[in-house]
Scaffold this motif. Structure first.
Motif, PDB file in Angstrom:
ATOM      1  N   ILE A   1      44.172  30.118  78.380  1.00 62.23           N
ATOM      2  CA  ILE A   1      42.840  29.509  78.306  1.00 62.23           C
ATOM      3  C   ILE A   1      42.203  29.822  76.967  1.00 62.23           C
ATOM      4  N   ARG A   2      42.304  31.075  76.522  1.00 63.84           N
ATOM      5  CA  ARG A   2      41.764  31.449  75.218  1.00 63.84           C
ATOM      6  C   ARG A   2      42.470  30.682  74.098  1.00 63.84           C
ATOM      7  N   LYS A   3      43.791  30.531  74.217  1.00 62.10           N
ATOM      8  CA  LYS A   3      44.550  29.810  73.212  1.00 62.10           C
ATOM      9  C   LYS A   3      44.135  28.340  73.167  1.00 62.10           C
ATOM     10  N   ALA A   4      43.937  27.744  74.344  1.00 64.21           N
ATOM     11  CA  ALA A   4      43.530  26.345  74.416  1.00 64.21           C
ATOM     12  C   ALA A   4      42.143  26.147  73.813  1.00 64.21           C
ATOM     13  N   ASP A   5      41.218  27.059  74.134  1.00 67.23           N
ATOM     14  CA  ASP A   5      39.868  26.955  73.583  1.00 67.23           C
ATOM     15  C   ASP A   5      39.893  27.090  72.064  1.00 67.23           C
ATOM     16  N   LYS A   6      40.703  28.018  71.557  1.00 65.03           N
ATOM     17  CA  LYS A   6      40.800  28.228  70.108  1.00 65.03           C
ATOM     18  C   LYS A   6      41.400  27.004  69.429  1.00 65.03           C
ATOM     19  N   GLN A   7      42.431  26.419  70.056  1.00 63.53           N
ATOM     20  CA  GLN A   7      43.089  25.235  69.503  1.00 63.53           C
ATOM     21  C   GLN A   7      42.098  24.098  69.338  1.00 63.53           C
ATOM     22  N   MET A   8      41.289  23.853  70.380  1.00 61.96           N
ATOM     23  CA  MET A   8      40.351  22.738  70.325  1.00 61.96           C
ATOM     24  C   MET A   8      39.162  23.054  69.423  1.00 61.96           C
ATOM     25  N   SER A   9      38.709  24.301  69.429  1.00 57.70           N
ATOM     26  CA  SER A   9      37.566  24.676  68.607  1.00 57.70           C
ATOM     27  C   SER A   9      37.863  24.504  67.118  1.00 57.70           C
ATOM     28  N   LYS A  10      39.099  24.792  66.712  1.00 56.72           N
ATOM     29  CA  LYS A  10      39.478  24.655  65.300  1.00 56.72           C
ATOM     30  C   LYS A  10      39.335  23.205  64.836  1.00 56.72           C
ATOM     31  N   ILE A  11      39.584  22.279  65.751  1.00 62.61           N
ATOM     32  CA  ILE A  11      39.430  20.862  65.408  1.00 62.61           C
ATOM     33  C   ILE A  11      37.962  20.466  65.413  1.00 62.61           C
ATOM     34  N   ILE A  12      37.275  20.762  66.510  1.00 61.91           N
ATOM     35  CA  ILE A  12      35.881  20.338  66.666  1.00 61.91           C
ATOM     36  C   ILE A  12      34.998  20.930  65.578  1.00 61.91           C
ATOM     37  N   ASN A  13      35.273  22.175  65.207  1.00 62.91           N
ATOM     38  CA  ASN A  13      34.426  22.839  64.210  1.00 62.91           C
ATOM     39  C   ASN A  13      34.540  22.224  62.816  1.00 62.91           C
ATOM     40  N   ARG A  14      35.514  21.349  62.604  1.00 63.11           N
ATOM     41  CA  ARG A  14      35.652  20.677  61.318  1.00 63.11           C
ATOM     42  C   ARG A  14      35.020  19.284  61.320  1.00 63.11           C
ATOM     43  N   THR A  15      34.335  18.922  62.394  1.00 61.51           N
ATOM     44  CA  THR A  15      33.716  17.603  62.471  1.00 61.51           C
ATOM     45  C   THR A  15      32.663  17.428  61.387  1.00 61.51           C
ATOM     46  N   ASP A  16      31.825  18.443  61.202  1.00 59.98           N
ATOM     47  CA  ASP A  16      30.764  18.353  60.197  1.00 59.98           C
ATOM     48  C   ASP A  16      31.348  18.143  58.804  1.00 59.98           C
ATOM     49  N   VAL A  17      32.388  18.904  58.485  1.00 61.55           N
ATOM     50  CA  VAL A  17      32.955  18.810  57.139  1.00 61.55           C
ATOM     51  C   VAL A  17      33.695  17.494  56.939  1.00 61.55           C
ATOM     52  N   ALA A  18      34.114  16.857  58.025  1.00 59.20           N
ATOM     53  CA  ALA A  18      34.885  15.613  57.912  1.00 59.20           C
ATOM     54  C   ALA A  18      34.073  14.516  57.238  1.00 59.20           C
ATOM     55  N   PHE A  19      32.896  14.230  57.770  1.00 56.57           N
ATOM     56  CA  PHE A  19      32.085  13.175  57.160  1.00 56.57           C
ATOM     57  C   PHE A  19      31.545  13.615  55.807  1.00 56.57           C
ATOM     58  N   LYS A  20      31.204  14.895  55.669  1.00 61.36           N
ATOM     59  CA  LYS A  20      30.724  15.401  54.379  1.00 61.36           C
ATOM     60  C   LYS A  20      31.779  15.220  53.292  1.00 61.36           C
ATOM     61  N   ALA A  21      33.051  15.317  53.660  1.00 65.82           N
ATOM     62  CA  ALA A  21      34.119  15.125  52.673  1.00 65.82           C
ATOM     63  C   ALA A  21      34.038  13.741  52.060  1.00 65.82           C
ATOM     64  N   VAL A  22      33.774  12.733  52.878  1.00 66.98           N
ATOM     65  CA  VAL A  22      33.667  11.361  52.370  1.00 66.98           C
ATOM     66  C   VAL A  22      32.506  11.245  51.388  1.00 66.98           C
ATOM     67  N   VAL A  23      31.359  11.783  51.768  1.00 64.86           N
ATOM     68  CA  VAL A  23      30.165  11.699  50.914  1.00 64.86           C
ATOM     69  C   VAL A  23      30.383  12.466  49.612  1.00 64.86           C
ATOM     70  N   LEU A  24      30.904  13.683  49.709  1.00 59.06           N
ATOM     71  CA  LEU A  24      31.097  14.515  48.517  1.00 59.06           C
ATOM     72  C   LEU A  24      32.123  13.912  47.569  1.00 59.06           C
ATOM     73  N   LEU A  25      33.202  13.346  48.114  1.00 58.17           N
ATOM     74  CA  LEU A  25      34.200  12.709  47.263  1.00 58.17           C
ATOM     75  C   LEU A  25      33.615  11.505  46.534  1.00 58.17           C
ATOM     76  N   SER A  26      32.845  10.705  47.244  1.00 58.91           N
ATOM     77  CA  SER A  26      32.227   9.540  46.618  1.00 58.91           C
ATOM     78  C   SER A  26      31.294   9.966  45.490  1.00 58.91           C
ATOM     79  N   LEU A  27      30.459  10.961  45.742  1.00 60.70           N
ATOM     80  CA  LEU A  27      29.505  11.421  44.736  1.00 60.70           C
ATOM     81  C   LEU A  27      30.208  11.998  43.510  1.00 60.70           C
ATOM     82  N   GLU A  28      31.198  12.875  43.733  1.00 62.84           N
ATOM     83  CA  GLU A  28      31.859  13.501  42.592  1.00 62.84           C
ATOM     84  C   GLU A  28      32.715  12.498  41.824  1.00 62.84           C
ATOM     85  N   LEU A  29      33.391  11.616  42.530  1.00 61.37           N
ATOM     86  CA  LEU A  29      34.216  10.613  41.858  1.00 61.37           C
ATOM     87  C   LEU A  29      33.376   9.751  40.919  1.00 61.37           C
ATOM     88  N   ASN A  30      32.272   9.222  41.419  1.00 58.02           N
ATOM     89  CA  ASN A  30      31.421   8.370  40.595  1.00 58.02           C
ATOM     90  C   ASN A  30      30.815   9.136  39.425  1.00 58.02           C
TER      91      ASN A  30
END
Length: 230
Positions: free
Chosen positions: A155-184
């Motif tokens: 159960i702990r392993k399963a929670d850790k596995q899913m948390s590692k993915i979910i916790n990167r949700t914020d950075v996912a969309f920010k990556a698009v914005v930051l790449l666009s800004l720095e590229l331009n």
């Protein structure tokens, strides 16, 4: 041994005219999903001790699905955008024959330098966010389930596995914005490979974004400005 300096002029195209371009559509889907994710988090229903858990499971499902869509479509936007950029600026044949073999982080590092002689910051927030996004995308694409009837350790392993993915949700969309800004900023033109997020382009996108998304864009602008080399 003496060094030789070569002066090279770079021509950066300022258009993004191509057919079947999908990076902007992928970004729109990622943005909508990310907005849904933030709403789902704000309205999360904890698991009750004695009451009907239906609302909790529905709430958890909304978080998962919106997170997965944000991550996957953000990665798709970044992948599509860097190919479009390379094809426009360096030619389709060159992009397909030599650059398409690189991984996505490698493409975002190499392509801008080939275009204008200046790379994105390989240890900066945009590229680092992209690395995290790709880790999360790969974890979803190559996901492996765990045994049923789990013990406490599983159960702990399963929670850790899913948390590692979910916790990167914020950075996912920010990556698009930051790449666009720095590229331009690095290319010194609005490339159009990804949607525009600069303050001077606000009139083009003002009605498209929710207040939550605008807050993220403003934070990314500050991050990019702090990362800019004077």
């Amino acid at each position: 041994m003496s060094a030789i300096t070569h002066n090279v002029e770079f021509l950066v195209e300022s258009h993004w005219a191509r057919m079947n371009v999908l990076a902007w559509s992928y970004t729109d889907i990622a943005e909508s999903a990310y907005d849904d994710y933030m709403v789902a988090n704000e309205n999360y229903v904890p698991l009750p001790e004695d009451d009907d858990p239906t609302e909790h499971f529905e709430s958890h499902k909304n978080i998962l699905e919106s997170s997965f869509k944000t991550i996957v479509f953000s990665a798709m936007a970044c992948e599509a955008a860097i190919f479009d950029l390379a094809a426009i600026q360096l030619g389709d044949d060159y992009a397909e024959k030599y650059l398409d073999k690189l991984d996505i982080v490698g493409k975002w590092v190499v392509v801008p330098k080939l275009i204008c002689g200046k790379p994105l910051n390989i240890s900066g927030p945009a590229i680092n966010s992209l690395r995290e996004l790709i880790h999360a995308r790969n974890a979803l694409v190559h996901h492996k389930s765990l045994p049923g009837l789990p013990d406490s350790e599983l159960i702990r392993k399963a929670d850790k596995q899913m948390s590692k993915i979910i916790n990167r949700t914020d950075v996912a969309f920010k990556a698009v914005v930051l790449l666009s800004l720095e590229l331009n900023r690095v290319l010194e033109v609005k490339t159009g490979a990804l949607p525009f997020f600069e303050a001077d382009m606000k009139s083009l996108t003002e009605e498209r974004h929710s207040k939550r998304i605008w807050d993220v864009i403003h934070r990314c602008r500050k991050i990019d400005a702090d990362n800019a080399i004077p």
